[in-house]
Scaffold this active site. Structure first.
Site, PDB file in Angstrom:
ATOM      1  N   GLN A 137      23.092  43.744  35.553  1.00  0.00           N
ATOM      2  CA  GLN A 137      23.894  42.898  36.447  1.00  0.00           C
ATOM      3  C   GLN A 137      23.766  43.413  37.872  1.00  0.00           C
ATOM      4  O   GLN A 137      24.386  44.422  38.228  1.00  0.00           O
ATOM      5  CB  GLN A 137      25.357  42.967  35.980  1.00  0.00           C
ATOM      6  CG  GLN A 137      26.340  42.164  36.782  1.00  0.00           C
ATOM      7  CD  GLN A 137      27.774  42.392  36.302  1.00  0.00           C
ATOM      8  OE1 GLN A 137      28.053  43.336  35.554  1.00  0.00           O
ATOM      9  NE2 GLN A 137      28.689  41.546  36.719  1.00  0.00           N
ATOM     10  N   GLY A 138      22.971  42.752  38.694  1.00  0.00           N
ATOM     11  CA  GLY A 138      22.739  43.199  40.069  1.00  0.00           C
ATOM     12  C   GLY A 138      23.713  42.529  41.017  1.00  0.00           C
ATOM     13  O   GLY A 138      23.324  41.636  41.789  1.00  0.00           O
ATOM     14  N   SER A 197      26.881  44.560  42.594  1.00  0.00           N
ATOM     15  CA  SER A 197      27.420  45.479  43.608  1.00  0.00           C
ATOM     16  C   SER A 197      26.334  46.030  44.527  1.00  0.00           C
ATOM     17  O   SER A 197      25.200  46.276  44.100  1.00  0.00           O
ATOM     18  CB  SER A 197      28.104  46.669  42.930  1.00  0.00           C
ATOM     19  OG  SER A 197      29.077  46.234  42.032  1.00  0.00           O
ATOM     20  N   GLU A 216      33.657  38.303  32.380  1.00  0.00           N
ATOM     21  CA  GLU A 216      33.734  39.764  32.383  1.00  0.00           C
ATOM     22  C   GLU A 216      35.186  40.235  32.239  1.00  0.00           C
ATOM     23  O   GLU A 216      35.477  41.189  31.541  1.00  0.00           O
ATOM     24  CB  GLU A 216      33.136  40.301  33.689  1.00  0.00           C
ATOM     25  CG  GLU A 216      32.933  41.799  33.678  1.00  0.00           C
ATOM     26  CD  GLU A 216      32.081  42.282  34.844  1.00  0.00           C
ATOM     27  OE1 GLU A 216      32.031  41.590  35.876  1.00  0.00           O
ATOM     28  OE2 GLU A 216      31.477  43.357  34.720  1.00  0.00           O
ATOM     29  N   GLU A 262      43.383  47.235  41.711  1.00  0.00           N
ATOM     30  CA  GLU A 262      43.965  46.587  42.906  1.00  0.00           C
ATOM     31  C   GLU A 262      43.484  45.136  42.998  1.00  0.00           C
ATOM     32  O   GLU A 262      44.266  44.237  43.318  1.00  0.00           O
ATOM     33  CB  GLU A 262      43.552  47.355  44.176  1.00  0.00           C
ATOM     34  CG  GLU A 262      44.196  48.721  44.343  1.00  0.00           C
ATOM     35  CD  GLU A 262      43.571  49.800  43.462  1.00  0.00           C
ATOM     36  OE1 GLU A 262      42.441  49.592  42.961  1.00  0.00           O
ATOM     37  OE2 GLU A 262      44.213  50.841  43.254  1.00  0.00           O
TER      38      GLU A 262
HETATM   39  C1  FAD Z   1      31.199  52.193  34.589  1.00  0.00           C
HETATM   40  C2  FAD Z   1      30.845  51.211  35.670  1.00  0.00           C
HETATM   41  C3  FAD Z   1      29.834  50.298  35.450  1.00  0.00           C
HETATM   42  C4  FAD Z   1      29.469  49.402  36.462  1.00  0.00           C
HETATM   43  N1  FAD Z   1      28.417  48.556  36.232  1.00  0.00           N
HETATM   44  C5  FAD Z   1      28.044  47.684  37.191  1.00  0.00           C
HETATM   45  C6  FAD Z   1      26.916  46.823  36.985  1.00  0.00           C
HETATM   46  O1  FAD Z   1      26.264  46.855  35.941  1.00  0.00           O
HETATM   47  N2  FAD Z   1      26.571  45.980  37.970  1.00  0.00           N
HETATM   48  C7  FAD Z   1      27.263  45.899  39.163  1.00  0.00           C
HETATM   49  O2  FAD Z   1      26.911  45.086  39.989  1.00  0.00           O
HETATM   50  N3  FAD Z   1      28.305  46.739  39.415  1.00  0.00           N
HETATM   51  C8  FAD Z   1      28.709  47.630  38.462  1.00  0.00           C
HETATM   52  N4  FAD Z   1      29.763  48.486  38.684  1.00  0.00           N
HETATM   53  C9  FAD Z   1      30.361  48.510  40.018  1.00  0.00           C
HETATM   54  C10 FAD Z   1      31.754  47.929  40.095  1.00  0.00           C
HETATM   55  O3  FAD Z   1      31.723  46.534  39.932  1.00  0.00           O
HETATM   56  C11 FAD Z   1      32.349  48.357  41.450  1.00  0.00           C
HETATM   57  O4  FAD Z   1      32.453  49.758  41.441  1.00  0.00           O
HETATM   58  C12 FAD Z   1      33.687  47.737  41.694  1.00  0.00           C
HETATM   59  O5  FAD Z   1      33.592  46.362  41.883  1.00  0.00           O
HETATM   60  C13 FAD Z   1      34.383  48.365  42.920  1.00  0.00           C
HETATM   61  O6  FAD Z   1      33.553  48.313  44.021  1.00  0.00           O
HETATM   62  P1  FAD Z   1      33.249  49.635  44.892  1.00  0.00           P
HETATM   63  O7  FAD Z   1      32.870  50.720  43.954  1.00  0.00           O
HETATM   64  O8  FAD Z   1      32.288  49.253  45.966  1.00  0.00           O
HETATM   65  O9  FAD Z   1      34.644  50.029  45.527  1.00  0.00           O
HETATM   66  P2  FAD Z   1      35.301  49.397  46.816  1.00  0.00           P
HETATM   67  O10 FAD Z   1      35.235  47.913  46.738  1.00  0.00           O
HETATM   68  O11 FAD Z   1      34.723  50.039  48.024  1.00  0.00           O
HETATM   69  O12 FAD Z   1      36.809  49.827  46.643  1.00  0.00           O
HETATM   70  C14 FAD Z   1      37.301  51.146  47.026  1.00  0.00           C
HETATM   71  C15 FAD Z   1      38.794  51.145  46.815  1.00  0.00           C
HETATM   72  O13 FAD Z   1      39.430  50.184  47.674  1.00  0.00           O
HETATM   73  C16 FAD Z   1      40.223  49.283  46.929  1.00  0.00           C
HETATM   74  N5  FAD Z   1      40.138  47.930  47.499  1.00  0.00           N
HETATM   75  C17 FAD Z   1      39.017  47.291  47.871  1.00  0.00           C
HETATM   76  N6  FAD Z   1      39.314  46.048  48.323  1.00  0.00           N
HETATM   77  C18 FAD Z   1      40.659  45.894  48.165  1.00  0.00           C
HETATM   78  C19 FAD Z   1      41.575  44.820  48.436  1.00  0.00           C
HETATM   79  N7  FAD Z   1      41.161  43.653  48.915  1.00  0.00           N
HETATM   80  N8  FAD Z   1      42.885  45.021  48.143  1.00  0.00           N
HETATM   81  C20 FAD Z   1      43.324  46.201  47.624  1.00  0.00           C
HETATM   82  N9  FAD Z   1      42.500  47.256  47.378  1.00  0.00           N
HETATM   83  C21 FAD Z   1      41.194  47.103  47.639  1.00  0.00           C
HETATM   84  C22 FAD Z   1      39.631  49.309  45.524  1.00  0.00           C
HETATM   85  O14 FAD Z   1      40.579  48.918  44.562  1.00  0.00           O
HETATM   86  C23 FAD Z   1      39.204  50.766  45.397  1.00  0.00           C
HETATM   87  O15 FAD Z   1      40.308  51.539  45.001  1.00  0.00           O
HETATM   88  C24 FAD Z   1      30.160  49.395  37.715  1.00  0.00           C
HETATM   89  C25 FAD Z   1      31.194  50.307  37.921  1.00  0.00           C
HETATM   90  C26 FAD Z   1      31.537  51.212  36.925  1.00  0.00           C
HETATM   91  C27 FAD Z   1      32.632  52.197  37.208  1.00  0.00           C
END
Ligand code: FAD
Length: 396
Positions: free
Chosen positions: A131-132, A134, A249, A380
């Site tokens: 899943q591309g 993030s 999802e 969140e």
């Molecule tokens: C085990 C695992 C598997 C994954 N697999 C995939 C995958 O296969 N493909 C893929 O595309 N992604 C994948 N991900 C990524 C995942 O979707 C992202 O980590 C997730 O969406 C959060 O994005 P971020 O890490 O950029 O954090 P950020 O979006 O930068 O968030 C950082 C912090 O800020 C908070 N925050 C952000 N925006 C808001 C808001 N509007 N209001 C309140 N709080 C906020 C968040 O809750 C978090 O605490 C995976 C993640 C994990 C942990």
């Protein structure tokens, strides 16, 4: 919500149970069973097991029959999931994205040609998907993706980077969210592509997780060519497709049976762990936490039933799925933290250490459970969805 099963649903449950009893790998669930160790062995095992499920008629339960599915109801899917978890049958992590996200997305939004090409190989375990979505600056705020796709004749040329892409190293295909146009609204101008991971210009770099495993990856796209026929939905209107994937999802099956089994294991751990002259279970605070975990797994089960009842009426996962995702991911963490309270420092020992408790299960699980409140949308973000789209509260 009606919790009683019809006679045919009861018969279905027996059929699933009998099939699993007869077909699980020999020795499965016993101490003598040697599970696949390396990621490569696990991937090979998952493909083989999925092929067996397909041949037994247990792949793509609710998918239409014409694409290799069983055409079953969502209640039958729930029954199947419950039995599967009750047997602690193989967790085929590397195939989950294809089975639970790509398949339902293509069934809802794909062309007839795409359904015929991609659905059956997913069900047979022949093609692994990643899943591309993030990117380094687009996780929660997914609509900010910057990976560019430019249409040149009948092909898109893709340049950019994805991150946290689970199983990308083993994937044959990727569902990719790209930007095809910069417009006033970031939700417009996105295009959803199906990308062959063997295409020239793709490089994958693994990222090690705190469990020591490396299922995550960074994926780089440099001049990758993707045929126009691999667009899902409409060009520039990919956000609608993304929402379909995210709905599946978040509202997908809940792990209530697995968590119930883990709550039982937690109670056994409390009874068998000595603290001075007594066991951890004689501490009233520990007893209370173990009982609370048990109660919460039952709340989760009933919430899952309510969700399935709604899904069987509408067929489309709604924003209410966020309630389940939020509840089970935080319950999972609380449960594992209680195990750590019981074990104290011994909880840090992994399966390689002969002094570890319960085969090192809790150490691995505590670490892995930290990710539950991040993937598929952080807590969140789930709270924002519940506030705005379920409760209709105004934006702050
Ligand atoms: C085990 C695992 C598997 C994954 N697999 C995939 C995958 O296969 N493909 C893929 O595309 N992604 C994948 N991900 C990524 C995942 O979707 C992202 O980590 C997730 O969406 C959060 O994005 P971020 O890490 O950029 O954090 P950020 O979006 O930068 O968030 C950082 C912090 O800020 C908070 N925050 C952000 N925006 C808001 C808001 N509007 N209001 C309140 N709080 C906020 C968040 O809750 C978090 O605490 C995976 C993640 C994990 C942990």
């Amino acid at each position: 919500m009606d919790l009683r099963l019809t006679p045919s649903e009861e018969a279905f449950r027996r059929e699933v149970r009998t099939w699993l009893e007869r077909n699980l790998p020999p020795g499965w669930g016993t101490p003598s069973y040697r599970p696949p160790r390396t990621p490569e062995e696990q991937v090979a095992f998952a493909r083989e097991w999925q092929r067996k499920l397909f041949e037994g008629g247990w792949a793509g339960l609710t998918w239409p029959k014409e694409y290799g599915g069983r055409g079953a109801t969502v209640i039958e899917q729930l029954i199947y999931n419950e039995e599967y978890a009750r047997f602690a049958a193989p967790d085929i992590l590397c195939l989950k994205i294809g089975l639970s996200l790509v398949g339902p997305t293509l069934i809802a939004c794909g062309t007839e040609e795409q359904k015929r090409r991609f659905l059956a190989p997913i069900l047979r375990g022949e093609e692994i998907w990643c899943q591309g979505f993030s990117e380094p600056n687009a996780g929660s705020d997914l609509a900010s993706v910057r990976t560019r796709a430019e249409l040149c004749g009948d092909e898109f040329v893709v340049n950019g980077q994805k991150i946290w892409t689970s199983v990308a190293r083993y994937a044959d295909w990727c569902m990719l969210v790209t930007r095809t146009r910069f417009s006033e609204s970031k939700h417009h101008g996105l295009t959803f592509l199906l990308v062959d991971m063997k295409s020239p210009g793709i490089s994958v770099r693994p990222l090690r997780e705190m469990t020591g495993e490396a299922w995550f990856n960074e994926v780089f796209f440099e001049g990758v060519r993707v045929p126009r026929s691999n667009v899902v939905g409409e060009i520039d209107r990919g956000w609608d497709v993304v929402l379909t994937t995210l709905g599946h999802e978040r509202a997908g099956t809940t792990p209530h049976v697995r968590l119930q089994a883990e709550a039982r294991r937690l109670a056994r751990l409390a009874r068998s762990t000595s603290v001075g002259q007594e066991t951890a279970a004689s501490n009233p605070l520990i007893r209370q936490k173990v009982a609370q975990s048990w109660i919460e797994t039952h709340i989760l089960r009933l919430s899952a039933y309510r969700n399935v009842t709604r899904l069987s009426r509408t067929g489309i996962p709604g924003p209410e799925g966020s309630i389940l995702k939020l509840f089970w991911s935080e319950l999972e963490q609380r449960l594992k933290e209680t195990a750590f309270e019981i074990l104290g420092m011994r909880g840090n020992l992994t399966e390689e250490d002969r002094w570890c408790a319960d085969g090192g299960f809790w150490c691995h699980e505590l670490l892995w459970s930290r990710s539950a409140t991040i993937y598929a949308g952080t807590s969140e973000i789930q709270r924002n969805i519940i506030a705005q789209r379920v409760l209709g509260l105004p934006r702050g």
